[in-house]
Motif scaffolding. Structure first.
Motif, PDB file in Angstrom:
ATOM      1  N   ASN A   1       0.124  18.935  18.779  1.00  0.00           N
ATOM      2  CA  ASN A   1       0.020  20.105  18.546  1.00  0.00           C
ATOM      3  C   ASN A   1       1.391  21.038  19.093  1.00  0.00           C
ATOM      4  N   THR A   2       1.509  20.554  20.483  1.00  0.00           N
ATOM      5  CA  THR A   2       2.471  21.331  21.045  1.00  0.00           C
ATOM      6  C   THR A   2       3.810  20.951  20.777  1.00  0.00           C
ATOM      7  N   TYR A   3       4.150  19.625  20.566  1.00  0.00           N
ATOM      8  CA  TYR A   3       5.612  19.207  20.404  1.00  0.00           C
ATOM      9  C   TYR A   3       5.970  18.809  19.111  1.00  0.00           C
ATOM     10  N   CYS A   4       5.140  19.080  18.232  1.00  0.00           N
ATOM     11  CA  CYS A   4       5.377  18.738  16.824  1.00  0.00           C
ATOM     12  C   CYS A   4       5.644  20.071  15.912  1.00  0.00           C
ATOM     13  N   ARG A   5       6.670  19.823  15.021  1.00  0.00           N
ATOM     14  CA  ARG A   5       6.641  21.051  14.326  1.00  0.00           C
ATOM     15  C   ARG A   5       5.567  21.321  13.394  1.00  0.00           C
ATOM     16  N   THR A   6       4.823  20.335  13.046  1.00  0.00           N
ATOM     17  CA  THR A   6       3.557  20.452  12.329  1.00  0.00           C
ATOM     18  C   THR A   6       2.887  19.151  12.429  1.00  0.00           C
ATOM     19  N   THR A   7       1.497  19.011  12.275  1.00  0.00           N
ATOM     20  CA  THR A   7       0.828  17.920  12.382  1.00  0.00           C
ATOM     21  C   THR A   7       0.371  17.159  11.167  1.00  0.00           C
ATOM     22  N   ILE A   8       0.969  17.879  10.218  1.00  0.00           N
ATOM     23  CA  ILE A   8       1.133  17.240   8.464  1.00  0.00           C
ATOM     24  C   ILE A   8       1.980  15.984   8.601  1.00  0.00           C
ATOM     25  N   PHE A   9       1.541  14.873   8.135  1.00  0.00           N
ATOM     26  CA  PHE A   9       2.248  13.756   8.026  1.00  0.00           C
ATOM     27  C   PHE A   9       3.429  13.825   7.348  1.00  0.00           C
ATOM     28  N   MET A  10       4.528  13.651   7.916  1.00  0.00           N
ATOM     29  CA  MET A  10       5.893  13.530   7.219  1.00  0.00           C
ATOM     30  C   MET A  10       6.751  12.291   7.409  1.00  0.00           C
TER      31      MET A  10
ATOM     32  N   TYR B   1       5.030   6.310  12.365  1.00  0.00           N
ATOM     33  CA  TYR B   1       6.108   6.401  11.347  1.00  0.00           C
ATOM     34  C   TYR B   1       6.219   8.026  10.904  1.00  0.00           C
ATOM     35  N   TYR B   2       4.960   8.700  10.972  1.00  0.00           N
ATOM     36  CA  TYR B   2       4.589  10.242  10.102  1.00  0.00           C
ATOM     37  C   TYR B   2       4.766  11.104  11.182  1.00  0.00           C
ATOM     38  N   LEU B   3       4.540  10.997  12.685  1.00  0.00           N
ATOM     39  CA  LEU B   3       4.351  11.906  13.735  1.00  0.00           C
ATOM     40  C   LEU B   3       5.430  11.784  14.639  1.00  0.00           C
ATOM     41  N   PHE B   4       5.687  10.756  15.319  1.00  0.00           N
ATOM     42  CA  PHE B   4       6.488  10.495  16.290  1.00  0.00           C
ATOM     43  C   PHE B   4       7.947  10.135  15.825  1.00  0.00           C
ATOM     44  N   GLY B   5       7.919   9.173  14.584  1.00  0.00           N
ATOM     45  CA  GLY B   5       9.234   8.852  14.102  1.00  0.00           C
ATOM     46  C   GLY B   5       9.818   7.676  15.034  1.00  0.00           C
ATOM     47  N   VAL B   6      10.770   6.589  14.161  1.00  0.00           N
ATOM     48  CA  VAL B   6      10.912   5.659  14.925  1.00  0.00           C
ATOM     49  C   VAL B   6      12.467   5.971  15.558  1.00  0.00           C
ATOM     50  N   ASP B   7      12.968   6.920  15.022  1.00  0.00           N
ATOM     51  CA  ASP B   7      14.340   7.307  15.526  1.00  0.00           C
ATOM     52  C   ASP B   7      13.677   7.681  17.312  1.00  0.00           C
ATOM     53  N   PHE B   8      12.892   8.324  17.533  1.00  0.00           N
ATOM     54  CA  PHE B   8      12.277   8.713  18.775  1.00  0.00           C
ATOM     55  C   PHE B   8      11.965   7.287  19.678  1.00  0.00           C
TER      56      PHE B   8
ATOM     57  N   CYS C   1      11.440  -1.775  12.021  1.00  0.00           N
ATOM     58  CA  CYS C   1      12.502  -2.119  11.017  1.00  0.00           C
ATOM     59  C   CYS C   1      12.059  -2.522   9.628  1.00  0.00           C
ATOM     60  N   PRO C   2      12.928  -2.179   8.652  1.00  0.00           N
ATOM     61  CA  PRO C   2      12.077  -2.522   7.102  1.00  0.00           C
ATOM     62  C   PRO C   2      11.383  -3.851   6.922  1.00  0.00           C
ATOM     63  N   ALA C   3      12.241  -4.970   7.621  1.00  0.00           N
ATOM     64  CA  ALA C   3      11.807  -6.220   7.161  1.00  0.00           C
ATOM     65  C   ALA C   3      10.338  -6.397   7.880  1.00  0.00           C
ATOM     66  N   GLY C   4      10.080  -5.826   9.277  1.00  0.00           N
ATOM     67  CA  GLY C   4       9.028  -5.799   9.950  1.00  0.00           C
ATOM     68  C   GLY C   4       7.876  -4.953   9.375  1.00  0.00           C
ATOM     69  N   PHE C   5       8.252  -3.882   8.770  1.00  0.00           N
ATOM     70  CA  PHE C   5       7.269  -3.067   7.980  1.00  0.00           C
ATOM     71  C   PHE C   5       6.836  -3.734   6.693  1.00  0.00           C
TER      72      PHE C   5
ATOM     73  N   SER D   1       8.695   1.350  -1.754  1.00  0.00           N
ATOM     74  CA  SER D   1       8.755   2.679  -2.036  1.00  0.00           C
ATOM     75  C   SER D   1       8.267   3.815  -0.783  1.00  0.00           C
ATOM     76  N   ILE D   2       7.363   2.989   0.020  1.00  0.00           N
ATOM     77  CA  ILE D   2       6.880   3.797   1.083  1.00  0.00           C
ATOM     78  C   ILE D   2       7.905   3.607   2.416  1.00  0.00           C
ATOM     79  N   SER D   3       8.423   2.380   2.536  1.00  0.00           N
ATOM     80  CA  SER D   3       9.614   2.132   3.562  1.00  0.00           C
ATOM     81  C   SER D   3      10.887   3.092   3.433  1.00  0.00           C
ATOM     82  N   GLY D   4      11.007   3.155   2.023  1.00  0.00           N
ATOM     83  CA  GLY D   4      12.081   3.889   1.701  1.00  0.00           C
ATOM     84  C   GLY D   4      12.186   5.383   2.338  1.00  0.00           C
ATOM     85  N   MET D   5      11.194   5.793   2.098  1.00  0.00           N
ATOM     86  CA  MET D   5      10.830   7.394   2.775  1.00  0.00           C
ATOM     87  C   MET D   5      10.887   7.327   4.223  1.00  0.00           C
ATOM     88  N   ILE D   6      10.434   6.270   4.910  1.00  0.00           N
ATOM     89  CA  ILE D   6      10.399   6.401   6.468  1.00  0.00           C
ATOM     90  C   ILE D   6      11.939   5.801   7.017  1.00  0.00           C
ATOM     91  N   PHE D   7      12.589   4.833   6.595  1.00  0.00           N
ATOM     92  CA  PHE D   7      13.634   4.372   7.292  1.00  0.00           C
ATOM     93  C   PHE D   7      15.065   5.231   6.630  1.00  0.00           C
TER      94      PHE D   7
END
Length: 489
Positions: A178-187, A260-267, A321-325, A483-489
């Motif tokens: 709640n403090t460190y995210c821009r929003t807690t909506i899953f993106m 994948y929707y709050l922290f993000g794999v880049d982090f 990674c996409p294959a693992g996902f 289609s799900i993976s394409g939105m994440i990676f």
């Protein structure tokens, strides 16, 4: 309130039906109501998931304190899977619950639990998901305790204790996010505010690790796995089937959303937190397989198998990674189908013969051939033998583990997957072989046909067709995952 009010129905209808079912004492009418409830729910979910993405705001104080539902790709994937398997297992339960007391109470909480699962699937933000997760725990606990024995009561309390502790770690993480995210909506991709995170990276990694560990409790991940082999053997077999095949996936949904929707794999990619969770998933895979191999009680053996198999999913997700996902979400579906078959087969055996130990099952294939053939197909899928579906998910998990960025842990993970497959063959196929080929010294004259009726065999056959069908024609399912993976990676 705004958005499509239809999106609220998958949560409301099971409660209405459940209350009616709970007060229905006449067996035939109750079974009809159960079937109607499950069929209407499945049809409604598939209808909602087939159209455009919808959002429904039930209650809102602020962006972060709101109960909101949305039919995004991940929600559709899990909701369709869960509602379909819940219907099939319900049909089996209509016959099985004849030898259990208080079937009306069982079916009431069985129906209530589906409402909580749909709420979890369609959650749009962290608050909705957390509340749904807790309701899922509370409403499924009566399924564990149902028989009312001292062992069942202890198992239910253990289930609640572990689950609440794990969810508490998730709630703790919610406060930080709640403090460190821009929003807690899953993106897709995450919502961390990197300007706020700067200088606090290690703190956020600790928070992520504890949240994944907490939600991993429901998925049976070490070290919070001990509730699972305790709860499954004491619950009625249909409850064991959905606890193992479906409820464990509630933890997976939460891990995916957080990762994948709050922290993000880049982090997260390349951090100690990713490494630690990969290690825990690999340890769980090996440990679960070893304990299953040694276990003599049939349902407990299957429970330890779930400890191992669900951590295949965690391993794939933590490869980031996409294959693992792809391998992870395929494993979600294929494990749900195969493990429901195995527990329902165990239920059919208990219902017709009252045998509960592996050593008692010699010749069972001669007495219950349909049941044991479906058991064999599910076992082959969990091992990963083509053309069963389990081969496809393990192929993609191996592909992800062998990528250069996976490093040494990826190679170790693939090796452990192979060892686990061999152990799975040992603890499942030995049952099949002894069931169909009990040996020369066996008293064949004592065998009697004990095949259950169509309410038990039809669900097993349908799930077995899915085991082979997904293995031979996985393309539509893979397209949905891409289609799900394409939105994440």
């Amino acid at each position: 309130m705004n958005g499509s009010v239809l999106l609220l129905l998958p949560m409301i209808l099971p409660f209405i039906f459940g209350l009616i079912i709970g007060f229905q004492k006449e067996e035939k009418q109750r079974n009809i109501l159960v079937f109607i409830a499950m069929a209407v729910e499945a049809a409604l979910v598939w209808y909602l998931c087939s159209g455009e993405m919808q959002t429904f705001v039930l209650w809102r104080i602020s962006d972060r304190l709101a109960l909101v539902y949305k039919t995004d790709g991940l929600a559709r994937f899990f909701a369709c899977l869960i509602s379909t398997i819940w219907l099939i297992a319900a049909v089996f339960s209509m016959e099985y619950m004849k030898h259990e007391h208080k079937p009306a109470r069982f079916f009431m909480f069985y129906t209530f639990s589906l409402a909580a699962l749909m709420s979890l699937c369609f959650s749009e933000n962290m608050m909705t998901m957390y509340l749904s997760y807790e309701f899922m725990t509370i409403l499924t606990a009566p399924l564990v305790i149902h028989t009312g024995t001292p062992e069942a009561t202890r198992a239910g309390l253990k289930y609640l204790g572990y689950s609440f502790f794990g969810a508490g770690l998730g709630l703790m993480g919610f406060f930080f996010l709640n403090t460190y995210c821009r929003t807690t909506i899953f993106m897709p991709g995450g919502t961390l505010d990197m300007a706020m995170v700067a200088g606090h990276e290690n703190l956020l990694l600790v928070v992520f690790f504890l949240m994944a560990l907490g939600f991993g409790c429901k998925a049976g991940m070490f070290p919070l796995h001990a509730w699972l082999p305790t709860a499954h053997p004491v619950a009625p077999s249909p409850a064991s089937a959905v606890l193992s095949g479906i409820i464990t996936k509630g933890g997976i949904i939460a891990i995916i959303r957080v990762t994948y929707y709050l922290f993000g794999v880049d982090f997260l990619r390349g951090t100690w937190a990713q490494t630690a969770l990969l290690v825990l998933s690999i340890v769980t895979i090996f440990m679960g397989s070893m304990l299953a191999y040694k276990e003599k009680l049939l349902k407990k053996r299957l429970a330890y198998s779930t400890v191992s198999n669900v951590s295949y999913v965690v391993f794939g997700l933590m490869l980031m990674c996409p294959a693992g996902f792809m391998g992870a979400l395929l494993q979600v579906v294929f494990h749900a189908v195969a493990k429901n078959i195995l527990f329902l087969c165990a239920g059919a055996i208990i219902y017709k013969t009252h045998k509960t130990y592996v050593s008692e099952l010699k010749g069972i294939g001669k007495e219950m051939p349909i049941v044991m053939w479906t058991f064999a197909l599910a076992a082959l899928s969990l091992i990963g033998i083509p053309p069963t579906s389990g081969f496809v998910s393990k192929w993609y998990l191996a592909q992800g583990g062998l990528l250069p960025q996976a490093g040494m842990l990826g190679l170790v993970g693939v090796a452990v997957l192979m060892v686990s497959a061999l152990l799975t063959a040992g603890y499942l196929m030995s049952i099949v072989v002894n069931g169909f080929f009990p040996g020369k010294d066996f008293d064949y004259a004592s065998l009697q046909k004990k095949e259950p009726n169509y309410l038990m065999t039809v669900p097993l056959v349908l799930l077995s067709i899915a085991v082979v069908g997904f293995g031979m024609m996985p393309a539509p399912l893979m397209q949905a995952i891409r289609s799900i993976s394409g939105m994440i990676f």
